[in-house]
Design a protein around this motif. Structure first.
Motif, PDB file in Angstrom:
ATOM      1  N   SER A  58       1.101   4.735  -2.585  1.00 59.09           N
ATOM      2  CA  SER A  58       0.995   6.131  -2.161  1.00 59.09           C
ATOM      3  C   SER A  58       1.951   7.048  -2.910  1.00 59.09           C
ATOM      4  O   SER A  58       1.704   8.240  -3.029  1.00 59.09           O
ATOM      5  CB  SER A  58       1.242   6.249  -0.655  1.00 59.09           C
ATOM      6  OG  SER A  58       2.618   6.064  -0.366  1.00 59.09           O
ATOM      7  N   VAL A  64      -5.258   5.691   1.402  1.00 60.27           N
ATOM      8  CA  VAL A  64      -3.834   5.413   1.192  1.00 60.27           C
ATOM      9  C   VAL A  64      -3.079   6.716   1.428  1.00 60.27           C
ATOM     10  O   VAL A  64      -3.282   7.700   0.728  1.00 60.27           O
ATOM     11  CB  VAL A  64      -3.580   4.855  -0.220  1.00 60.27           C
ATOM     12  CG1 VAL A  64      -2.093   4.712  -0.475  1.00 60.27           C
ATOM     13  CG2 VAL A  64      -4.281   3.517  -0.372  1.00 60.27           C
ATOM     14  N   ILE A  75       0.834  -1.201   0.000  1.00 63.44           N
ATOM     15  CA  ILE A  75       0.000   0.000   0.000  1.00 63.44           C
ATOM     16  C   ILE A  75       0.873   1.257   0.000  1.00 63.44           C
ATOM     17  O   ILE A  75       0.579   2.224  -0.694  1.00 63.44           O
ATOM     18  CB  ILE A  75      -0.967  -0.025   1.201  1.00 63.44           C
ATOM     19  CG1 ILE A  75      -1.988  -1.151   0.999  1.00 63.44           C
ATOM     20  CG2 ILE A  75      -1.664   1.319   1.381  1.00 63.44           C
ATOM     21  CD1 ILE A  75      -2.788  -1.499   2.222  1.00 63.44           C
ATOM     22  N   SER A  76       1.979   1.235   0.744  1.00 67.67           N
ATOM     23  CA  SER A  76       2.844   2.423   0.767  1.00 67.67           C
ATOM     24  C   SER A  76       3.500   2.641  -0.594  1.00 67.67           C
ATOM     25  O   SER A  76       3.770   3.773  -0.977  1.00 67.67           O
ATOM     26  CB  SER A  76       3.872   2.368   1.891  1.00 67.67           C
ATOM     27  OG  SER A  76       4.783   1.329   1.703  1.00 67.67           O
TER      28      SER A  76
END
Length: 152
Positions: free
Chosen positions: A75, A97, A71-72
Motif C-alpha cells: 500500500s 489494498v 499487503i500493507s
C-alpha cells in the motif's frame, strides 16, 4: 462467437493475482514481495491497457497467498492495487489494498537524528493523510511524504 476478449495471461488454478499496479511501480512490488526468490510459477505482465491508469502491471502468483503485513507494505508504493484470491480457477475474494493507519517496520525515517536510525528498533509511522500519502514518525514526529520514502 464469444464477445469476451482473449486472456492475455494464462488462468491460475490457485494463488493470488495482483492487479492495477501502476506500470512504474511493478518492479518495486516484485522486490517488496521478494518474488524473485520464490519457487512457484509467477507471471508478470506490464504496460497492459487500463481505463483507470492508462497503463498497468499485473502479477499472477501460483499457490501463494499474502499476509496483511505483506499487503500493507504494498500500500505504501501502490495504494490502489487490487488483490484477487483464486481457488480452483475461481475468484473467491477480491481485496482493495488500502494503506493502514499505522506502518511498523516498513518505512525508514528520513530524520538522521531519529532514534530509529541510531538504535536497533522498529520504525513506527502514523499515516496522517492517506490521500496525500503523508506519514508522521511516532518517535521524532517528522513528517514525510510517501513520494520520498525509503523502504526497509
Amino acid at each position: 462467437m464469444s464477445t469476451k476478449k482473449e486472456l492475455q495471461v494464462a488462468a491460475l488454478q490457485n494463488g493470488t493475482v495482483i492487479d492495477h499496479i501502476p506500470s512504474d511501480k511493478l518492479f518495486t512490488v516484485v522486490a517488496l514481495l521478494d518474488l524473485q526468490h520464490m519457487e512457484s510459477n509467477i507471471t508478470i505482465g506490464n504496460n497492459f491497457e487500463s481505463k483507470k491508469l492508462g497503463k498497468k502491471g499485473i502479477i499472477k502468483i501460483a499457490d501463494r497467498f499474502f499476509t496483511e503485513e505483506e499487503i500493507s507494505r504494498l500500500s505504501v508504493v501502490a495504494p490502489n492495487i487490487k488483490l484477487n484470491i483464486i481457488r480452483n480457477y475461481e475468484v473467491v475474494e477480491k481485496k482493495d489494498v488500502v494503506m493502514p493507519s499505522e506502518l511498523k517496520g516498513i518505512v525508514k525515517c528520513n530524520n538522521p537524528k531519529c532514534i530509529t536510525n541510531n538504535e536497533p528498533m522498529q520504525t513506527h509511522f502514523h499515516v496522517i493523510d492517506k490521500e496525500k500519502g503523508l506519514l508522521k514518525c511516532h518517535y521524532c514526529e517528522k513528517e514525510q511524504s510517501v513520494e520520498n520514502i525509503k523502504l526497509l
